[in-house]
Motif scaffolding. Structure first.
Motif, PDB file in Angstrom:
ATOM      1  N   GLU A  45       0.028  18.684  76.032  1.00  0.00           N
ATOM      2  CA  GLU A  45      -1.042  18.043  75.266  1.00  0.00           C
ATOM      3  C   GLU A  45      -1.942  17.204  76.174  1.00  0.00           C
ATOM      4  N   GLN A  46      -1.328  16.460  77.082  1.00  0.00           N
ATOM      5  CA  GLN A  46      -2.100  15.636  78.024  1.00  0.00           C
ATOM      6  C   GLN A  46      -2.965  16.523  78.907  1.00  0.00           C
ATOM      7  N   LEU A  47      -2.390  17.630  79.377  1.00  0.00           N
ATOM      8  CA  LEU A  47      -3.135  18.540  80.244  1.00  0.00           C
ATOM      9  C   LEU A  47      -4.320  19.167  79.502  1.00  0.00           C
ATOM     10  N   ALA A  48      -4.131  19.503  78.253  1.00  0.00           N
ATOM     11  CA  ALA A  48      -5.234  20.059  77.449  1.00  0.00           C
ATOM     12  C   ALA A  48      -6.352  19.031  77.299  1.00  0.00           C
ATOM     13  N   ARG A  49      -6.000  17.770  77.032  1.00  0.00           N
ATOM     14  CA  ARG A  49      -7.016  16.709  76.924  1.00  0.00           C
ATOM     15  C   ARG A  49      -7.764  16.534  78.241  1.00  0.00           C
ATOM     16  N   LEU A  50      -7.001  16.500  79.337  1.00  0.00           N
ATOM     17  CA  LEU A  50      -7.613  16.310  80.651  1.00  0.00           C
ATOM     18  C   LEU A  50      -8.595  17.435  80.970  1.00  0.00           C
ATOM     19  N   THR A  51      -8.200  18.677  80.757  1.00  0.00           N
ATOM     20  CA  THR A  51      -9.099  19.794  81.063  1.00  0.00           C
ATOM     21  C   THR A  51     -10.324  19.792  80.141  1.00  0.00           C
ATOM     22  N   GLU A  52     -10.148  19.404  78.893  1.00  0.00           N
ATOM     23  CA  GLU A  52     -11.299  19.291  77.980  1.00  0.00           C
ATOM     24  C   GLU A  52     -12.270  18.228  78.481  1.00  0.00           C
ATOM     25  N   GLN A  53     -11.739  17.093  78.931  1.00  0.00           N
ATOM     26  CA  GLN A  53     -12.593  16.018  79.449  1.00  0.00           C
ATOM     27  C   GLN A  53     -13.330  16.456  80.710  1.00  0.00           C
ATOM     28  N   ILE A  54     -12.649  17.188  81.573  1.00  0.00           N
ATOM     29  CA  ILE A  54     -13.285  17.670  82.801  1.00  0.00           C
ATOM     30  C   ILE A  54     -14.404  18.649  82.457  1.00  0.00           C
ATOM     31  N   HIS A  55     -14.135  19.587  81.560  1.00  0.00           N
ATOM     32  CA  HIS A  55     -15.159  20.567  81.185  1.00  0.00           C
ATOM     33  C   HIS A  55     -16.338  19.933  80.463  1.00  0.00           C
ATOM     34  N   ALA A  56     -16.123  18.823  79.787  1.00  0.00           N
ATOM     35  CA  ALA A  56     -17.199  18.164  79.043  1.00  0.00           C
ATOM     36  C   ALA A  56     -18.163  17.401  79.949  1.00  0.00           C
ATOM     37  N   LEU A  57     -17.807  17.210  81.210  1.00  0.00           N
ATOM     38  CA  LEU A  57     -18.645  16.414  82.105  1.00  0.00           C
ATOM     39  C   LEU A  57     -19.927  17.107  82.519  1.00  0.00           C
ATOM     40  N   ARG A  58     -19.879  18.415  82.693  1.00  0.00           N
ATOM     41  CA  ARG A  58     -21.009  19.134  83.272  1.00  0.00           C
ATOM     42  C   ARG A  58     -21.207  20.487  82.616  1.00  0.00           C
ATOM     43  N   GLN A  59     -22.440  20.983  82.774  1.00  0.00           N
ATOM     44  CA  GLN A  59     -22.783  22.319  82.322  1.00  0.00           C
ATOM     45  C   GLN A  59     -23.492  23.017  83.465  1.00  0.00           C
ATOM     46  N   PRO A  60     -23.050  24.146  83.930  1.00  0.00           N
ATOM     47  CA  PRO A  60     -21.846  24.845  83.503  1.00  0.00           C
ATOM     48  C   PRO A  60     -20.601  24.035  83.852  1.00  0.00           C
ATOM     49  N   PRO A  61     -19.501  24.271  83.135  1.00  0.00           N
ATOM     50  CA  PRO A  61     -18.283  23.490  83.358  1.00  0.00           C
ATOM     51  C   PRO A  61     -17.730  23.692  84.773  1.00  0.00           C
ATOM     52  N   LEU A  62     -17.096  22.648  85.273  1.00  0.00           N
ATOM     53  CA  LEU A  62     -16.447  22.734  86.578  1.00  0.00           C
ATOM     54  C   LEU A  62     -15.295  23.732  86.545  1.00  0.00           C
ATOM     55  N   LEU A  63     -15.080  24.398  87.663  1.00  0.00           N
ATOM     56  CA  LEU A  63     -13.921  25.255  87.829  1.00  0.00           C
ATOM     57  C   LEU A  63     -12.682  24.365  87.940  1.00  0.00           C
ATOM     58  N   ILE A  64     -11.610  24.715  87.246  1.00  0.00           N
ATOM     59  CA  ILE A  64     -10.347  23.982  87.341  1.00  0.00           C
ATOM     60  C   ILE A  64      -9.315  24.921  87.947  1.00  0.00           C
ATOM     61  N   ALA A  65      -8.749  24.503  89.088  1.00  0.00           N
ATOM     62  CA  ALA A  65      -7.719  25.277  89.775  1.00  0.00           C
ATOM     63  C   ALA A  65      -6.429  24.465  89.810  1.00  0.00           C
TER      64      ALA A  65
END
Length: 72
Positions: A45-65
């Motif tokens: 659940e924490q990881l899902a929140r974190l990745t959602e927050q990261i993707h919400a920062l920019r458009q297009p969304p940042l790549l998450i590896a």
């Protein structure tokens, strides 16, 4: 949300949540993605929140590896 083309750098963060400094760095024009490590994971659940927050920062969304090998 900021509209920026992805930059050439992949960076990391220290914890399981974004700090104001993390947000500032992830919005830098040279950043194109983020690498997550074990230290960034507490539970699904924490990881899902974190990745959602990261993707919400920019458009297009940042790549998450993920660095999953667990060694040097």
């Amino acid at each position: 949300m900021i509209h920026l083309n992805p930059g050439p750098l992949m960076i990391d963060i220290a914890g399981t949540e974004l700090t104001d400094l993390d947000r500032e760095r992830l919005c830098h024009p040279l950043v194109g993605g983020i690498i997550l490590f074990t230290r960034n994971y507490a539970n699904p659940e924490q990881l899902a929140r974190l990745t959602e927050q990261i993707h919400a920062l920019r458009q297009p969304p940042l790549l998450i590896a993920v660095d999953h090998e667990g060694g040097r």
